[in-house]
Scaffold this motif. Structure first.
Motif, mmCIF file in Angstrom:
data_model
loop_
_atom_site.group_PDB
_atom_site.id
_atom_site.type_symbol
_atom_site.label_atom_id
_atom_site.label_comp_id
_atom_site.label_asym_id
_atom_site.label_seq_id
_atom_site.Cartn_x
_atom_site.Cartn_y
_atom_site.Cartn_z
ATOM 1 N N ARG A 38 -59.712 -37.989 7.681
ATOM 2 C CA ARG A 38 -59.482 -38.642 6.386
ATOM 3 C C ARG A 38 -59.168 -37.594 5.313
ATOM 4 O O ARG A 38 -58.255 -37.779 4.499
ATOM 5 C CB ARG A 38 -60.713 -39.461 5.990
ATOM 6 C CG ARG A 38 -60.538 -40.272 4.717
ATOM 7 C CD ARG A 38 -61.751 -41.123 4.416
ATOM 8 N NE ARG A 38 -61.925 -42.178 5.410
ATOM 9 C CZ ARG A 38 -62.853 -42.180 6.363
ATOM 10 N NH1 ARG A 38 -63.697 -41.161 6.467
ATOM 11 N NH2 ARG A 38 -62.939 -43.169 7.229
ATOM 12 N N GLN A 39 -59.885 -36.489 5.331
ATOM 13 C CA GLN A 39 -59.634 -35.412 4.376
ATOM 14 C C GLN A 39 -58.240 -34.822 4.573
ATOM 15 O O GLN A 39 -57.529 -34.536 3.598
ATOM 16 C CB GLN A 39 -60.696 -34.327 4.535
ATOM 17 C CG GLN A 39 -62.099 -34.764 4.144
ATOM 18 C CD GLN A 39 -63.167 -33.774 4.578
ATOM 19 O OE1 GLN A 39 -62.854 -32.641 4.979
ATOM 20 N NE2 GLN A 39 -64.429 -34.193 4.533
ATOM 21 N N ALA A 40 -57.854 -34.666 5.840
ATOM 22 C CA ALA A 40 -56.512 -34.132 6.121
ATOM 23 C C ALA A 40 -55.440 -35.074 5.603
ATOM 24 O O ALA A 40 -54.414 -34.632 5.056
ATOM 25 C CB ALA A 40 -56.350 -33.921 7.629
ATOM 26 N N ALA A 41 -55.654 -36.378 5.747
ATOM 27 C CA ALA A 41 -54.687 -37.366 5.247
ATOM 28 C C ALA A 41 -54.560 -37.286 3.732
ATOM 29 O O ALA A 41 -53.452 -37.392 3.177
ATOM 30 C CB ALA A 41 -55.115 -38.767 5.670
ATOM 31 N N GLU A 42 -55.686 -37.083 3.050
ATOM 32 C CA GLU A 42 -55.653 -36.954 1.592
ATOM 33 C C GLU A 42 -54.892 -35.699 1.163
ATOM 34 O O GLU A 42 -54.132 -35.724 0.190
ATOM 35 C CB GLU A 42 -57.086 -36.925 1.050
ATOM 36 C CG GLU A 42 -57.832 -38.245 1.211
ATOM 37 C CD GLU A 42 -59.307 -38.134 0.890
ATOM 38 O OE1 GLU A 42 -59.778 -36.991 0.636
ATOM 39 O OE2 GLU A 42 -60.008 -39.172 0.918
ATOM 40 N N GLN A 43 -55.087 -34.614 1.892
ATOM 41 C CA GLN A 43 -54.377 -33.367 1.580
ATOM 42 C C GLN A 43 -52.879 -33.528 1.800
ATOM 43 O O GLN A 43 -52.062 -33.008 1.025
ATOM 44 C CB GLN A 43 -54.940 -32.235 2.436
ATOM 45 C CG GLN A 43 -56.376 -31.858 2.097
ATOM 46 C CD GLN A 43 -57.021 -30.955 3.138
ATOM 47 O OE1 GLN A 43 -56.377 -30.547 4.117
ATOM 48 N NE2 GLN A 43 -58.292 -30.640 2.945
ATOM 49 N N LEU A 44 -52.500 -34.249 2.850
ATOM 50 C CA LEU A 44 -51.079 -34.499 3.117
ATOM 51 C C LEU A 44 -50.472 -35.365 2.019
ATOM 52 O O LEU A 44 -49.346 -35.116 1.564
ATOM 53 C CB LEU A 44 -50.916 -35.166 4.479
ATOM 54 C CG LEU A 44 -51.221 -34.294 5.701
ATOM 55 C CD1 LEU A 44 -51.324 -35.148 6.954
ATOM 56 C CD2 LEU A 44 -50.155 -33.218 5.876
ATOM 57 N N ALA A 45 -51.202 -36.381 1.603
ATOM 58 C CA ALA A 45 -50.705 -37.263 0.547
ATOM 59 C C ALA A 45 -50.470 -36.482 -0.737
ATOM 60 O O ALA A 45 -49.492 -36.737 -1.471
ATOM 61 C CB ALA A 45 -51.694 -38.403 0.310
ATOM 62 N N ALA A 46 -51.340 -35.505 -1.026
ATOM 63 C CA ALA A 46 -51.180 -34.677 -2.227
ATOM 64 C C ALA A 46 -49.907 -33.838 -2.163
ATOM 65 O O ALA A 46 -49.362 -33.437 -3.198
ATOM 66 C CB ALA A 46 -52.402 -33.776 -2.396
ATOM 67 N N LYS A 47 -49.429 -33.585 -0.944
ATOM 68 C CA LYS A 47 -48.188 -32.824 -0.750
ATOM 69 C C LYS A 47 -46.984 -33.746 -0.569
ATOM 70 O O LYS A 47 -45.897 -33.284 -0.198
ATOM 71 C CB LYS A 47 -48.318 -31.913 0.470
ATOM 72 C CG LYS A 47 -49.410 -30.864 0.359
ATOM 73 C CD LYS A 47 -49.513 -30.069 1.651
ATOM 74 C CE LYS A 47 -50.636 -29.062 1.607
ATOM 75 N NZ LYS A 47 -50.781 -28.313 2.901
ATOM 76 N N TYR A 78 -37.025 -43.059 0.994
ATOM 77 C CA TYR A 78 -38.410 -43.464 0.737
ATOM 78 C C TYR A 78 -39.170 -42.486 -0.157
ATOM 79 O O TYR A 78 -40.314 -42.752 -0.541
ATOM 80 C CB TYR A 78 -39.147 -43.650 2.059
ATOM 81 C CG TYR A 78 -38.798 -44.950 2.749
ATOM 82 C CD1 TYR A 78 -39.418 -46.147 2.373
ATOM 83 C CD2 TYR A 78 -37.829 -45.013 3.750
ATOM 84 C CE1 TYR A 78 -39.103 -47.350 2.987
ATOM 85 C CE2 TYR A 78 -37.504 -46.203 4.372
ATOM 86 C CZ TYR A 78 -38.140 -47.375 3.990
ATOM 87 O OH TYR A 78 -37.812 -48.575 4.596
ATOM 88 N N GLY A 79 -38.549 -41.349 -0.466
ATOM 89 C CA GLY A 79 -39.169 -40.400 -1.383
ATOM 90 C C GLY A 79 -40.274 -39.559 -0.781
ATOM 91 O O GLY A 79 -41.138 -39.047 -1.500
ATOM 92 N N TYR A 80 -40.248 -39.375 0.548
ATOM 93 C CA TYR A 80 -41.246 -38.522 1.188
ATOM 94 C C TYR A 80 -40.678 -37.115 1.355
ATOM 95 O O TYR A 80 -39.471 -36.926 1.561
ATOM 96 C CB TYR A 80 -41.620 -39.045 2.580
ATOM 97 C CG TYR A 80 -42.154 -40.453 2.611
ATOM 98 C CD1 TYR A 80 -43.135 -40.870 1.720
ATOM 99 C CD2 TYR A 80 -41.688 -41.372 3.561
ATOM 100 C CE1 TYR A 80 -43.628 -42.168 1.757
ATOM 101 C CE2 TYR A 80 -42.180 -42.669 3.609
ATOM 102 C CZ TYR A 80 -43.143 -43.069 2.702
ATOM 103 O OH TYR A 80 -43.627 -44.344 2.742
ATOM 104 N N ASP A 81 -41.553 -36.128 1.289
ATOM 105 C CA ASP A 81 -41.122 -34.759 1.580
ATOM 106 C C ASP A 81 -41.172 -34.458 3.073
ATOM 107 O O ASP A 81 -40.464 -33.565 3.550
ATOM 108 C CB ASP A 81 -41.996 -33.752 0.826
ATOM 109 C CG ASP A 81 -41.673 -33.704 -0.654
ATOM 110 O OD1 ASP A 81 -40.567 -34.148 -1.027
ATOM 111 O OD2 ASP A 81 -42.518 -33.245 -1.435
ATOM 112 N N ASP A 82 -41.995 -35.213 3.804
ATOM 113 C CA ASP A 82 -42.108 -34.973 5.249
ATOM 114 C C ASP A 82 -42.938 -36.091 5.884
ATOM 115 O O ASP A 82 -43.517 -36.929 5.174
ATOM 116 C CB ASP A 82 -42.778 -33.625 5.530
ATOM 117 C CG ASP A 82 -42.115 -32.868 6.677
ATOM 118 O OD1 ASP A 82 -41.528 -33.550 7.558
ATOM 119 O OD2 ASP A 82 -42.183 -31.633 6.698
ATOM 120 N N LEU A 83 -42.991 -36.069 7.218
ATOM 121 C CA LEU A 83 -43.823 -36.988 7.980
ATOM 122 C C LEU A 83 -44.827 -36.182 8.798
ATOM 123 O O LEU A 83 -44.559 -35.027 9.159
ATOM 124 C CB LEU A 83 -42.982 -37.851 8.926
ATOM 125 C CG LEU A 83 -41.907 -38.749 8.320
ATOM 126 C CD1 LEU A 83 -41.146 -39.459 9.432
ATOM 127 C CD2 LEU A 83 -42.528 -39.755 7.357
#
Length: 547
Positions: A259-268, A211-216
């Motif tokens: 929501r901010q944490a989710a955005e930061q995770l998505a950036a990683k 799926y191309g993810y670096d992590d969950l």
């Protein structure tokens, strides 16, 4: 029980046959033992004292032998021994003055019904050992599913007893329920696709690559239960990927920060696997804004799980179920019947909004859990397990919605009464007001409260820290001494009170689910704590000297 002359039991085939067969007559030895045990147990349950105080080190001496005894014992001798060493020093969780944990008095009818459950000894892993218990368990899950999701009659007619679907699963408790829910979330986010067979077959690393993810990651408030860390560990996600989001002043998760944490995770390039909302936090009993979390989960395209192990039973109250608004939007929900549904320990549940979800974790074996069967074990983490659903079924039938309405309402309103009572005391401070039937407070002399307010107003962190440390010591002293005296029991925890310059504090924690706990007992608890506080020769004098 009266002491008897010492006898020596011997092992023989005849003797063993006797303990595996029913007593021959009401006045047989086993019949008399059962009667005597019941009477002694009822006597214990009627006592209002929380516990007969005996140091744990002394109790351990009664359980010191480490070798399996070669010779057998008579049941009567064993029963007498257990009454003296086990029952006499057990925690009296049913006492009306035991208000410190999420255990309560049980309806007396569950005792004889428990004998039915134990005597039948059904194993709910497969139909072959639980023919009638399996549909009963599915019915209970259907009732609880309807309580939350309120689907149509045709929905339950189609799915409640379907061999290839499940509305939920019984578990030993909230921990296994939460693990099961997040197991489903993980397997769904990394489900089979193209040449990828799915995480269950190919593993976590293969799934991330496909799926191309670096992590969950899993998002939850800082009030999330410790079982979520266990889940992340077992599922291979790692405890560091449980992202704890700060709470607002009301002990509810700050959704904007999530929501901010989710955005930061998505950036990683880290995929949010699940958002967990808490409906009844362990420390303060608060409920996250579930509708807002459901919206965020929808935006992120992730699983939304609600840990309502404590608060879920409040749905049985028409008056207060609005407190859990939005829970019906959850993909999965944890509810512990052994908390506010007055069922013995070991009756946790996880409910699935979509009957297809459980297929994400389905397993089969040739000798058991065959494809196409209605074996419950194919969709549960646990294998062999008892028919606890029978006791939940009993309480739902015997107490009913109307009965639970009374019990739940009385608990919540009793907590509100106690909060007001605390506010009326000049030397107590309410720390967290009850949303359900759980609250926290601490003993703070009036002059110390005035000094603390002044120090906070002037941002005097040094003085606030000094006062806070002394109050922590005083709270621990009172809680420990109250427990040792055995008249009543409250627990303690550590949270951050309002106007405390962000410092955490040790506080008393009270759970008011026991219907036998009256207003008089709550008044006595405060009086006892005030009296004990005056006995402190270390922390209280220093606090008074400061003021």
């Amino acid at each position: 029980m009266t002491s008897k002359p010492q006898r020596q039991a011997t092992a023989s085939e005849e003797a063993l046959m006797r303990i595996f067969t029913l007593p021959e007559a009401p006045h047989s030895t086993l019949g008399q033992i059962e009667k005597e045990l019941s009477e002694n147990l009822m006597g214990f349950l009627k006592e209002n004292i929380v516990a007969v105080e005996k140091p744990l080190t002394e109790i351990e001496k009664d359980f010191q032998a480490h070798q399996v005894p070669a010779s057998p014992s008579f049941v009567s001798d064993y029963a007498e021994q257990m009454m003296q060493t086990l029952v006499a020093h057990s925690v009296h969780t049913s006492a009306p003055s035991f208000i410190g944990h999420m255990t309560s008095a049980l309806p007396y009818f569950v005792l004889p019904l428990s004998k039915m459950m134990v005597g039948l000894n059904q194993n709910l892993v497969k139909i072959e050992t639980s023919k009638a218990f399996t549909p009963l368990e599915r019915q209970v899950l259907g009732m609880m599913h309807h309580l939350v999701y309120g689907q149509s009659d045709s929905f339950y007619n189609n799915w409640m007893h379907s061999a290839s679907h499940s509305l939920g699963a019984f578990c030993s408790g909230g921990t296994v329920a939460n693990i099961t829910a997040l197991w489903i979330a993980r397997n769904r986010v990394l489900q089979a696709s193209g040449d990828f067979k799915g995480i269950a077959a190919s593993g976590l690393m293969a799934g991330l690559r496909h799926y191309g993810y670096d992590d969950l990651a899993i998002l939850v408030s800082t009030r999330g239960h410790y079982s979520l860390g266990k889940s992340a560990d077992l599922l291979g996600i790692g405890r560091d990927n449980i992202v704890s989001i700060p709470c607002s002043d009301d002990n509810k998760v700050d959704v904007d920060k999530m929501r901010q944490a989710a955005e930061q995770l998505a950036a990683k390039n880290i995929k949010v696997m699940a958002i967990v909302g808490v409906a009844g936090t362990t420390e303060t009993g608060n409920i996250d804004p579930l509708n807002e979390l459901a919206d965020l989960a929808h935006t992120l395209g992730c699983h939304f799980h609600v840990d309502a192990a404590w608060g879920g039973a409040s749905l049985l109250s028409n008056k207060y179920r609005y407190l859990l608004a939005g829970i019906e939007r959850a993909d999965s929900i944890t509810i512990d019947a052994h908390k506010q549904m007055y069922v013995p320990m070991g009756a946790g549940m996880v409910l699935f909004k979509d009957p297809e979800f459980a297929n994400a974790i389905k397993h089969h074996a040739e000798y058991i859990l065959r494809k196409g069967s209605k074996d419950l074990g194919s969709q549960t983490l646990e294998g062999s397990r008892p028919g606890m659903a029978m006791l939940v079924h009993a309480c739902l039938q015997v107490i009913g919605r109307d009965g639970y309405e009374i019990l739940i309402n009385n608990s919540l309103e009793k907590a509100r009464y106690f909060a007001e009572l605390i506010k009326q005391q000049g030397d107590f401070q309410l720390v967290s007001a009850p949303e359900l039937c759980l609250l926290t407070y601490r003993y703070v002399p009036a002059q110390v409260q005035a000094l603390l307010t002044h120090a906070v107003k002037h941002d005097d962190l040094e003085l606030v820290t000094q006062i806070n440390q002394l109050l922590d010591g005083l709270t621990k002293f009172v809680q420990k001494r109250q427990r040792e005296q055995g008249k009543s029991f409250v627990s303690r925890t550590r949270i951050t009170p309002d106007n405390n310059l962000g410092l955490t504090s040790v506080v008393f924690r009270v759970v008011l689910a026991n219907p036998l706990t009256g207003h008089d007992i709550l008044q006595q608890v405060l009086a006892e704590q005030r009296e004990i506080a005056q006995q402190d020769a270390l922390f209280l004098p220093q606090l008074l000297a400061l003021s």
